[in-house]
Design a protein around this motif. Structure first.
Motif, PDB file in Angstrom:
ATOM      1  N   HIS A  21      13.681  -2.854   5.555  1.00 31.99           N
ATOM      2  CA  HIS A  21      13.290  -2.814   6.967  1.00 31.99           C
ATOM      3  C   HIS A  21      11.900  -3.429   7.153  1.00 31.99           C
ATOM      4  CE1 HIS A  21      13.288  -0.553  10.977  1.00 31.99           C
ATOM      5  NE2 HIS A  21      12.036  -0.984  10.869  1.00 31.99           N
ATOM      6  N   GLU A  22      10.962  -2.992   6.322  1.00 29.27           N
ATOM      7  CA  GLU A  22       9.583  -3.507   6.468  1.00 29.27           C
ATOM      8  C   GLU A  22       9.475  -4.967   6.033  1.00 29.27           C
ATOM      9  OE1 GLU A  22       7.702  -1.881   8.296  1.00 29.27           O
ATOM     10  OE2 GLU A  22       8.862  -0.030   8.211  1.00 29.27           O
ATOM     11  N   LEU A  23      10.224  -5.362   5.026  1.00 30.21           N
ATOM     12  CA  LEU A  23      10.195  -6.777   4.620  1.00 30.21           C
ATOM     13  C   LEU A  23      10.692  -7.656   5.760  1.00 30.21           C
ATOM     14  CD1 LEU A  23      11.552  -6.752   0.925  1.00 30.21           C
ATOM     15  CD2 LEU A  23       9.179  -6.743   1.690  1.00 30.21           C
ATOM     16  N   ALA A  24      11.730  -7.184   6.444  1.00 22.82           N
ATOM     17  CA  ALA A  24      12.306  -7.966   7.546  1.00 22.82           C
ATOM     18  C   ALA A  24      11.316  -8.113   8.702  1.00 22.82           C
ATOM     19  CB  ALA A  24      13.605  -7.310   8.025  1.00 22.82           C
ATOM     20  N   HIS A  25      10.423  -7.124   8.840  1.00 21.64           N
ATOM     21  CA  HIS A  25       9.413  -7.210   9.913  1.00 21.64           C
ATOM     22  C   HIS A  25       8.453  -8.379   9.712  1.00 21.64           C
ATOM     23  CE1 HIS A  25      10.227  -4.129  12.716  1.00 21.64           C
ATOM     24  NE2 HIS A  25      10.047  -3.108  11.899  1.00 21.64           N
ATOM     25  N   GLN A  26       8.388  -8.884   8.508  1.00 25.35           N
ATOM     26  CA  GLN A  26       7.502 -10.031   8.295  1.00 25.35           C
ATOM     27  C   GLN A  26       7.992 -11.262   9.054  1.00 25.35           C
ATOM     28  OE1 GLN A  26       5.615  -9.717   3.984  1.00 25.35           O
ATOM     29  NE2 GLN A  26       7.832  -9.639   3.930  1.00 25.35           N
ATOM     30  N   LYS A  27       9.318 -11.288   9.333  1.00 24.61           N
ATOM     31  CA  LYS A  27       9.893 -12.412  10.093  1.00 24.61           C
ATOM     32  C   LYS A  27      10.013 -12.046  11.572  1.00 24.61           C
ATOM     33  CE  LYS A  27      10.899 -14.795   6.381  1.00 24.61           C
ATOM     34  NZ  LYS A  27      10.996 -16.144   5.936  1.00 24.61           N
ATOM     35  N   HIS A  28      10.285 -10.770  11.833  1.00 28.10           N
ATOM     36  CA  HIS A  28      10.466 -10.304  13.222  1.00 28.10           C
ATOM     37  C   HIS A  28       9.653  -9.033  13.396  1.00 28.10           C
ATOM     38  CE1 HIS A  28      13.952 -13.020  13.465  1.00 28.10           C
ATOM     39  NE2 HIS A  28      14.256 -12.561  12.271  1.00 28.10           N
ATOM     40  N   MET A  29       8.584  -9.101  14.161  1.00 23.04           N
ATOM     41  CA  MET A  29       7.713  -7.929  14.309  1.00 23.04           C
ATOM     42  C   MET A  29       8.265  -6.895  15.303  1.00 23.04           C
ATOM     43  SD  MET A  29       5.303  -7.810  12.144  1.00 23.04           S
ATOM     44  CE  MET A  29       3.856  -6.860  12.602  1.00 23.04           C
ATOM     45  N   ASP A  30       9.457  -7.141  15.826  1.00 26.04           N
ATOM     46  CA  ASP A  30      10.046  -6.221  16.808  1.00 26.04           C
ATOM     47  C   ASP A  30      11.335  -5.604  16.237  1.00 26.04           C
ATOM     48  OD1 ASP A  30      11.693  -8.366  16.662  1.00 26.04           O
ATOM     49  OD2 ASP A  30      11.204  -9.143  18.655  1.00 26.04           O
ATOM     50  N   HIS A  31      12.073  -4.895  17.073  1.00 25.09           N
ATOM     51  CA  HIS A  31      13.376  -4.380  16.652  1.00 25.09           C
ATOM     52  C   HIS A  31      14.480  -5.078  17.442  1.00 25.09           C
ATOM     53  CE1 HIS A  31      10.892  -0.878  15.147  1.00 25.09           C
ATOM     54  NE2 HIS A  31      11.524  -1.304  14.079  1.00 25.09           N
ATOM     55  N   SER A  32      14.360  -6.380  17.548  1.00 26.87           N
ATOM     56  CA  SER A  32      15.316  -7.202  18.305  1.00 26.87           C
ATOM     57  C   SER A  32      16.618  -7.335  17.513  1.00 26.87           C
ATOM     58  CB  SER A  32      14.707  -8.576  18.536  1.00 26.87           C
ATOM     59  OG  SER A  32      14.449  -9.185  17.273  1.00 26.87           O
ATOM     60  N   PRO A  33      17.682  -7.813  18.178  1.00 25.99           N
ATOM     61  CA  PRO A  33      18.939  -8.056  17.448  1.00 25.99           C
ATOM     62  C   PRO A  33      18.731  -8.985  16.247  1.00 25.99           C
ATOM     63  CG  PRO A  33      19.311  -8.207  19.805  1.00 25.99           C
ATOM     64  CD  PRO A  33      17.831  -8.061  19.631  1.00 25.99           C
TER      65      PRO A  33
ATOM     66  N   ALA B  90       0.854  -1.194   0.000  1.00 28.06           N
ATOM     67  CA  ALA B  90       0.000   0.000   0.000  1.00 28.06           C
ATOM     68  C   ALA B  90       0.882   1.232   0.000  1.00 28.06           C
ATOM     69  CB  ALA B  90      -0.909  -0.003   1.225  1.00 28.06           C
ATOM     70  N   ILE B  91       0.462   2.251  -0.756  1.00 28.88           N
ATOM     71  CA  ILE B  91       1.205   3.505  -0.827  1.00 28.88           C
ATOM     72  C   ILE B  91       0.419   4.561  -0.061  1.00 28.88           C
ATOM     73  CG2 ILE B  91       2.077   5.302  -2.401  1.00 28.88           C
ATOM     74  CD1 ILE B  91       3.540   2.576  -2.585  1.00 28.88           C
ATOM     75  N   ARG B  92       1.064   5.208   0.875  1.00 31.33           N
ATOM     76  CA  ARG B  92       0.372   6.200   1.711  1.00 31.33           C
ATOM     77  C   ARG B  92       1.137   7.517   1.738  1.00 31.33           C
ATOM     78  NH1 ARG B  92      -3.156   2.824   4.119  1.00 31.33           N
ATOM     79  NH2 ARG B  92      -2.406   0.828   4.826  1.00 31.33           N
ATOM     80  N   ASP B  93       0.508   8.516   2.385  1.00 29.32           N
ATOM     81  CA  ASP B  93       1.178   9.797   2.601  1.00 29.32           C
ATOM     82  C   ASP B  93       1.170  10.092   4.094  1.00 29.32           C
ATOM     83  OD1 ASP B  93       2.403  12.179   2.410  1.00 29.32           O
ATOM     84  OD2 ASP B  93       0.874  13.163   1.194  1.00 29.32           O
ATOM     85  N   THR B  94       1.972   9.367   4.811  1.00 27.62           N
ATOM     86  CA  THR B  94       2.006   9.537   6.261  1.00 27.62           C
ATOM     87  C   THR B  94       3.100  10.527   6.623  1.00 27.62           C
ATOM     88  OG1 THR B  94       3.355   7.550   6.238  1.00 27.62           O
ATOM     89  CG2 THR B  94       1.086   7.290   6.917  1.00 27.62           C
ATOM     90  N   SER B  95       2.867  11.284   7.671  1.00 31.20           N
ATOM     91  CA  SER B  95       3.850  12.316   8.009  1.00 31.20           C
ATOM     92  C   SER B  95       4.941  11.785   8.923  1.00 31.20           C
ATOM     93  CB  SER B  95       3.146  13.503   8.655  1.00 31.20           C
ATOM     94  OG  SER B  95       2.382  13.057   9.742  1.00 31.20           O
ATOM     95  N   SER B  96       4.640  10.791   9.748  1.00 36.02           N
ATOM     96  CA  SER B  96       5.629  10.393  10.741  1.00 36.02           C
ATOM     97  C   SER B  96       6.291   9.050  10.439  1.00 36.02           C
ATOM     98  CB  SER B  96       4.985  10.338  12.120  1.00 36.02           C
ATOM     99  OG  SER B  96       3.839   9.520  12.076  1.00 36.02           O
ATOM    100  N   ARG B  97       5.620   8.192   9.688  1.00 37.29           N
ATOM    101  CA  ARG B  97       6.206   6.872   9.445  1.00 37.29           C
ATOM    102  C   ARG B  97       6.489   6.687   7.962  1.00 37.29           C
ATOM    103  NH1 ARG B  97       2.570   2.463  12.286  1.00 37.29           N
ATOM    104  NH2 ARG B  97       4.467   1.228  12.287  1.00 37.29           N
ATOM    105  N   TRP B  98       7.663   6.163   7.670  1.00 34.53           N
ATOM    106  CA  TRP B  98       8.040   5.949   6.261  1.00 34.53           C
ATOM    107  C   TRP B  98       7.536   4.609   5.755  1.00 34.53           C
ATOM    108  CZ3 TRP B  98       8.830  10.438   4.659  1.00 34.53           C
ATOM    109  CH2 TRP B  98       9.546  11.365   5.434  1.00 34.53           C
ATOM    110  N   GLY B  99       7.353   3.690   6.692  1.00 34.72           N
ATOM    111  CA  GLY B  99       6.850   2.385   6.287  1.00 34.72           C
ATOM    112  C   GLY B  99       6.216   1.693   7.457  1.00 34.72           C
ATOM    113  N   SER B 100       5.364   0.700   7.177  1.00 33.48           N
ATOM    114  CA  SER B 100       4.797  -0.111   8.251  1.00 33.48           C
ATOM    115  C   SER B 100       4.451  -1.483   7.702  1.00 33.48           C
ATOM    116  CB  SER B 100       3.570   0.565   8.862  1.00 33.48           C
ATOM    117  OG  SER B 100       2.563   0.706   7.895  1.00 33.48           O
ATOM    118  N   CYS B 101       4.351  -2.429   8.625  1.00 30.60           N
ATOM    119  CA  CYS B 101       4.096  -3.815   8.237  1.00 30.60           C
ATOM    120  C   CYS B 101       2.984  -4.341   9.127  1.00 30.60           C
ATOM    121  CB  CYS B 101       5.381  -4.620   8.435  1.00 30.60           C
ATOM    122  SG  CYS B 101       5.176  -6.369   8.135  1.00 30.60           S
TER     123      CYS B 101
END
Ligand SMILES: [Zn+2]
Length: 235
Positions: A191-203, A154-165
């Motif tokens: 970054h967002e593709l990687a969130h599909q495997k890890h929904m957090d910002h873990s190591p 999805a393509i959006r015009d968000t002011s604070s987030r560049w991407g989300s998953c």
């Protein structure tokens, strides 16, 4: 369509949109700066429009301060050169053409011939950049292993987030990344593709980002922190 206007000391005119809501107890005032500058007033059924406008006048200095910090948008005209998706693009206009057409030129300069009437110029350029951005996103995704390809983009015009998953498999991006250097845009996608495997910002997540992106993750993050607001320069 706005029926009222709020004029800033700079002369800039802000449209005022008044809506009436049942069940509302007080007048609410919301100065919005994105995606466009507007003042939204919600008023209870029994409050008159002139009372609502009087309320706005009472809050004038507060509203003015909200809009004071908003950077003035750069306008795009025929003959301008703008940069997106790593290309310098000269904007030309040909109203005999209905669709936009893109010409790749030599020496890093490309030409975008905008079709249709000239009063729609900015909107047509914006739509073209959005479409081109979506194609670029798909191209980057195709460079990753298939297991990372999202169900939906999805393509959006968000002011604070560049991407989300989302957990449902939709990955969203702000199309304004089109104005970022290509590697920065690629970083946000990875970054967002990687969130599909890890929904957090873990190591483990960051390890996954590095594997997919390669060297330079920190540099891309730094660029976004320092220059992110510049991506809102147009439109
Ligand atoms: Zn994240």
């Amino acid at each position: 369509m706005a029926d009222y206007e709020f004029v800033l000391p700079s002369g800039q005119v802000i449209p005022v949109i008044i809506t009436t809501r049942r069940g509302l107890r007080n007048i609410t005032l919301r100065p919005k700066t994105r995606p466009v500058c507007e003042i939204h007033i919600s008023k209870p059924w029994l409050v008159s429009t002139s009372t609502a406008l009087h309320f706005l006048e009472q809050k004038r200095s507060w509203c003015e301060r909200v809009f004071l910090d908003v950077p003035v948008k750069a306008h795009i005209s025929i003959g301008d050169t703008i940069e997106f998706l790593g290309k310098k693009v000269l904007i030309k206009h040909d109203e005999t053409k209905r669709a936009n057409s893109f010409i790749e030129c030599a020496d890093g300069l490309c030409v975008l011939i905008v079709g249709g009437s000239s009063d729609m110029l900015e909107r047509r350029v914006r739509d073209f950049i959005k479409d081109s951005f979506l194609s670029a996103v798909k191209q980057v995704i195709k460079t990753t292993p298939k297991e990372f390809w999202p169900r939906r983009i999805a393509i959006r015009d968000t002011s604070s987030r560049w991407g989300s998953c989302s957990s449902s498999g939709t990955i969203s991006f702000s199309w304004r990344l089109a104005f970022a250097p290509f590697d920065v845009m690629r970083y946000v996608i990875i970054h967002e593709l990687a969130h599909q495997k890890h929904m957090d910002h873990s190591p483990d997540f960051w390890k996954q980002v590095s594997v997919l992106y390669g060297f330079g993750v920190e540099r891309a993050k730094r660029w976004l922190n320092q220059h992110g607001t510049e991506l809102h320069k147009y439109f």
